[in-house]
Design a protein around this motif. Structure first.
Motif, PDB file in Angstrom:
ATOM      1  N   PHE A 132      45.298  45.595  50.360  1.00 46.38           N
ATOM      2  CA  PHE A 132      43.855  45.560  50.061  1.00 46.38           C
ATOM      3  C   PHE A 132      43.571  44.755  48.804  1.00 46.38           C
ATOM      4  N   HIS A 136      41.671  40.540  44.092  1.00 46.99           N
ATOM      5  CA  HIS A 136      42.217  40.290  42.754  1.00 46.99           C
ATOM      6  C   HIS A 136      42.681  38.857  42.557  1.00 46.99           C
ATOM      7  N   PRO A 175      33.403  50.224  51.719  1.00 49.89           N
ATOM      8  CA  PRO A 175      33.347  50.199  50.253  1.00 49.89           C
ATOM      9  C   PRO A 175      32.365  51.231  49.702  1.00 49.89           C
ATOM     10  N   LEU A 207      34.831  56.882  53.481  1.00 51.04           N
ATOM     11  CA  LEU A 207      35.177  56.919  52.058  1.00 51.04           C
ATOM     12  C   LEU A 207      34.481  58.126  51.447  1.00 51.04           C
ATOM     13  N   ASP A 235      39.634  57.565  46.995  1.00 49.14           N
ATOM     14  CA  ASP A 235      39.946  56.454  46.099  1.00 49.14           C
ATOM     15  C   ASP A 235      39.542  56.842  44.681  1.00 49.14           C
ATOM     16  N   SER A 268      43.864  55.482  48.004  1.00 46.68           N
ATOM     17  CA  SER A 268      43.897  54.144  47.423  1.00 46.68           C
ATOM     18  C   SER A 268      43.408  54.219  45.986  1.00 46.68           C
ATOM     19  N   GLY A 269      43.550  53.097  45.315  1.00 47.48           N
ATOM     20  CA  GLY A 269      43.040  52.996  43.944  1.00 47.48           C
ATOM     21  C   GLY A 269      44.153  52.906  42.922  1.00 47.48           C
ATOM     22  N   GLY A 270      44.567  51.699  42.622  1.00 52.26           N
ATOM     23  CA  GLY A 270      45.553  51.480  41.558  1.00 52.26           C
ATOM     24  C   GLY A 270      46.931  52.025  41.863  1.00 52.26           C
ATOM     25  N   VAL A 288      46.913  49.535  49.241  1.00 52.12           N
ATOM     26  CA  VAL A 288      47.498  49.070  47.980  1.00 52.12           C
ATOM     27  C   VAL A 288      46.937  47.689  47.692  1.00 52.12           C
ATOM     28  N   GLY A 289      46.434  47.513  46.502  1.00 50.94           N
ATOM     29  CA  GLY A 289      45.816  46.232  46.171  1.00 50.94           C
ATOM     30  C   GLY A 289      46.591  45.485  45.102  1.00 50.94           C
TER      31      GLY A 289
HETATM   32  O1  LIG Z   1      45.068  49.065  44.461  1.00 52.29           O
HETATM   33  P1  LIG Z   1      43.733  48.526  43.971  1.00 52.29           P
HETATM   34  O2  LIG Z   1      43.855  47.152  43.409  1.00 52.29           O
HETATM   35  O3  LIG Z   1      43.033  49.481  43.069  1.00 52.29           O
HETATM   36  O4  LIG Z   1      42.746  48.327  45.274  1.00 52.29           O
HETATM   37  C1  LIG Z   1      42.851  49.188  46.395  1.00 52.29           C
HETATM   38  C2  LIG Z   1      41.428  49.768  46.668  1.00 52.29           C
HETATM   39  C3  LIG Z   1      40.775  50.274  45.437  1.00 52.29           C
HETATM   40  C4  LIG Z   1      39.386  49.646  45.425  1.00 52.29           C
HETATM   41  O5  LIG Z   1      38.404  50.583  45.110  1.00 52.29           O
HETATM   42  P2  LIG Z   1      37.118  50.078  44.345  1.00 52.29           P
HETATM   43  O6  LIG Z   1      37.475  49.150  43.256  1.00 52.29           O
HETATM   44  O7  LIG Z   1      36.371  51.303  43.992  1.00 52.29           O
HETATM   45  O8  LIG Z   1      36.364  49.181  45.405  1.00 52.29           O
HETATM   46  P3  LIG Z   1      35.216  49.625  46.399  1.00 52.29           P
HETATM   47  O9  LIG Z   1      34.132  50.225  45.570  1.00 52.29           O
HETATM   48  O10 LIG Z   1      34.824  48.344  47.058  1.00 52.29           O
HETATM   49  O11 LIG Z   1      35.861  50.598  47.336  1.00 52.29           O
HETATM   50  C5  LIG Z   1      39.129  49.132  46.807  1.00 52.29           C
HETATM   51  O12 LIG Z   1      38.607  50.157  47.631  1.00 52.29           O
HETATM   52  C6  LIG Z   1      40.499  48.737  47.250  1.00 52.29           C
HETATM   53  O13 LIG Z   1      40.571  48.779  48.633  1.00 52.29           O
END
Ligand SMILES: O=P(O)(O)OC[C@H]1C[C@H](OP(=O)(O)OP(=O)(O)O)[C@H](O)[C@@H]1O
Length: 383
Positions: A132, A136, A175, A207, A235, A268-270, A288-289
């Motif tokens: 994901f 970045h 999102p 979500l 997330d 998800s999320g960091g 995973v982003g």
């Molecule tokens: O591993 P990461 O680099 O953190 O990215 C993986 C997730 C986290 C991010 O959440 P947000 O930044 O809250 O984005 P959104 O609000 O669009 O869900 C987005 O949903 C990505 O799919």
């Protein structure tokens, strides 16, 4: 006037996507009427150091060098390497001098991303792991990110145009912006509108952490979508995360306690491989982003190791045409190609270009299978 500051395929193809000193080198060598036949090797570490990395980018490297009067050998994409060359070029130096910059760029960036993706893959081998992280990176390399993620065995990716390049469908969830547009307290309207609007082939993954408690939003999504709900994604933002594992276990518990045990749970999320290991027994999958997309490129260099058949490496590098070997015990060995290698060693450097023609097929699924098998053989990212 091009709308974006992007170096295009034409510049890569004509070799102007290069460092200026290579063009000056061409001018100088032509002036001096020097164009020796050389062997040049792409190498990150001269000797094995126990740190394996995953090779990717060879397909684009082959396309770059195709048609030149050179022979190229390389390790297959999807193999792990630990020292020694991953690619070798033999031919008149001026045939390929200007292509060094793009050659190393293709291999370094893709291999760095693929290595990070393999770490994520090996951290949660039974889970769905999706790439994901396209947001970045510069949009012009989104397909590199997603191809490298797939090559490491990840299960899917989010970038649509990258999918067009790769001939695969992008996927994802929803999102926070979608739910925000329905207003605080009105998440049900957002989840329902998604269910009504998107095609039947799109998984209904709600979500559930935009404004409220994760358990509360998950139960509300289950009530709002009923049988239509496939999964939920949590997330939780870092400032509210606390014990993420406990939150996810609580979500799973409260769903199961209400008989909603057929709804999947994604996180998800960091996330990084350590967190995937910590969470893999409580969730069904991960997005995973940055851990994958922001991976450091592998620090490859291209070094001339022979000139007109004679040893010629510079200080810190090793002269002579080399071969690298995988042994059944997972070892990675580097030796001079004209000497005997390990008796049980598999030679990894194989023909890619002969007489200017690409002689290798590039199959992404086969490369992913190689990556997972080789990771097992060498114990990459074990347990
Ligand atoms: O591993 P990461 O680099 O953190 O990215 C993986 C997730 C986290 C991010 O959440 P947000 O930044 O809250 O984005 P959104 O609000 O669009 O869900 C987005 O949903 C990505 O799919």
């Amino acid at each position: 006037m091009e709308p974006f500051d992007i170096v295009g395929p034409e510049a890569i193809r004509d070799g102007t996507a290069t460092d200026a000193y290579f063009l000056r080198t061409e001018t100088t060598l032509r002036h001096a009427d020097r164009n020796p036949t050389v062997v040049a090797e792409v190498t990150a570490d001269q000797f094995p150091d126990g740190e394996f990395e995953l090779l990717a980018g060879v397909k684009d490297a082959a396309a770059l060098l195709e048609g030149l009067d050179v022979d190229v050998d390389a390790i297959r994409e999807g193999r792990l390497f630990d020292g020694g060359p991953v690619l070798r070029i033999e031919g008149p130096y001026l045939e390929f001098a200007r292509f060094e910059t793009s050659l190393l760029g293709f291999l370094s960036h893709a291999s760095g991303i693929a290595t990070a993706a393999l770490e994520a893959r090996r951290a949660a081998p039974e889970s769905t792991v999706l790439s994901f992280g396209a947001r970045h990176v510069h949009p012009s390399i989104a397909a590199v990110v997603e191809r490298s993620a797939l090559l490491a065995g990840l299960d899917g990716f989010s970038h649509v145009a990258a999918g067009d390049v790769l001939g695969r469908d992008a996927g994802g969830t929803m999102p926070h912006a979608l739910l925000i547009c329905f207003g605080r307290g009105n998440q049900e309207a957002g989840w329902r509108a998604f269910d009504e609007a998107v095609g039947p082939d799109v998984p209904r993954v709600a979500l559930c952490d935009t404004y409220g408690d994760e358990v509360d939003e998950v139960l509300r999504a289950a009530a709002a979508l009923g049988e239509d709900l496939d999964s939920v994604r949590v997330d939780t933002t870092g400032s509210r995360r606390g014990d993420f594992r406990h939150i996810l276990r609580e979500v799973r518990w409260e769903l199961d306690a209400r008989g909603v045990d057929d709804v999947g749970l994604f996180a998800s999320g960091g996330l990084d491989p350590t967190q995937l290991r910590e969470l893999r027994d409580v969730v069904d999958g991960f997005g995973v982003g940055g851990y994958v997309s922001n991976a450091d490129p592998v620090d490859f260099a291209l070094d001339i190791v022979e000139v007109d058949g004679e040893p010629a490496a510079k200080r810190g590098k090793l002269s002579g045409t080399k071969q690298v070997y995988r042994t059944p015990d997972g070892g990675h060995h580097v030796g001079l190609a004209d000497r005997a290698g390990p008796a049980d060693g598999e030679q990894l450097l194989e023909p890619v270009i002969r007489g200017g023609e690409v002689v290798r097929e590039f199959d992404l699924d086969a490369a992913a299978e190689r990556a997972l098998a080789d990771a097992e053989t060498v114990g990459f990212g074990a347990a």
